[in-house]
Design an enzyme around this catalytic site. Structure first.
Site: not given
Length: 218
Positions: A9, A11, A166
């Site tokens: 991922d 961001d 995250d």
């Protein structure tokens, strides 16, 4: 089966951009005399709904809000906050180890292609990634489409990849694509539920990539 690719991922995972984006929204809400509730923020992390949800929430609390007039200053503030930030601590070690092992690298993000490619260039990471799949080209997370596209571009099966996320939405997307998923929460997402992840790391610095590769099949 041996691991042949890592898919990250963007961001909040490769770079802690979410802190800057959250601060920008908090400042915008405060500038209108209201507070941004973090419980609502947590519901949109890892999806493509952030701006729409935030502007709707602001409009519910403040009269005559014009999102289009606010977008330019919002973008400018995010870029200002990110100007000196680099990748998350430990990320470069993971990427270097992957290069030494000949592993393919990909990005699967719900953000736009313009944003992700621009940030990868800013961070000096663009050349490292063979696949960069984004939410404006595929159905965004929690759907698995960005991950499935990354697998196709990289030419690997789900069993041959590891994903790094995250957010719970991101973990759901990677798991739905059939990929073993490592959650590496950042300070904003650390309190969220990562029960679906195959493993949760406090940071990239706590566990070397070599350990994960031994643990998950390489």
């Amino acid at each position: 089966m041996a691991t042949r690719a890592l898919i990250f991922d963007f961001d909040g995972t490769l770079a802690d951009t979410e802190a800057a984006v959250l601060r920008s929204w908090q400042e915008m809400f405060a500038g209108h005399g209201v507070e941004l509730p973090l419980d609502v923020w947590h519901t949109v992390i890892g999806t493509q709904n952030t701006a729409a949800t935030m502007f709707k929430l602001l409009a519910e609390q403040v009269e005559n809000v014009d999102p289009e007039s606010l977008r330019p200053s919002m973008r400018a503030r995010v870029h200002e906050l990110l100007a000196e930030d680099g990748p998350r601590e430990g990320v470069l070690d993971y990427l270097d180890e992957a290069a030494r092992r000949g592993l393919a690298l990909g990005v699967a993000s719900s953000s736009s292609s313009t944003w992700v490619h621009g940030q990868l260039e800013r961070l000096g990471l663009a050349a490292r990634f063979t696949a960069v799949e984004t939410g404006d080209r595929h159905k965004p997370k929690p759907d698995p489409d960005t991950y499935l596209a990354a697998l196709r571009t990289l030419g690997v099966t789900a069993e041959e990849a590891l994903a790094f996320e995250d957010s719970p939405h991101g973990v759901s997307a990677a798991k739905a694509a059939g990929i073993t998923t490592i959650a590496v929460p950042n300070p904003i997402t650390a309190t969220l539920d990562f029960a679906k992840a195959d493993q949760v790391l406090p940071s990239f610095t706590t566990t070397p990539l070599s350990t994960l590769l031994q643990q998950f099949g390489s």
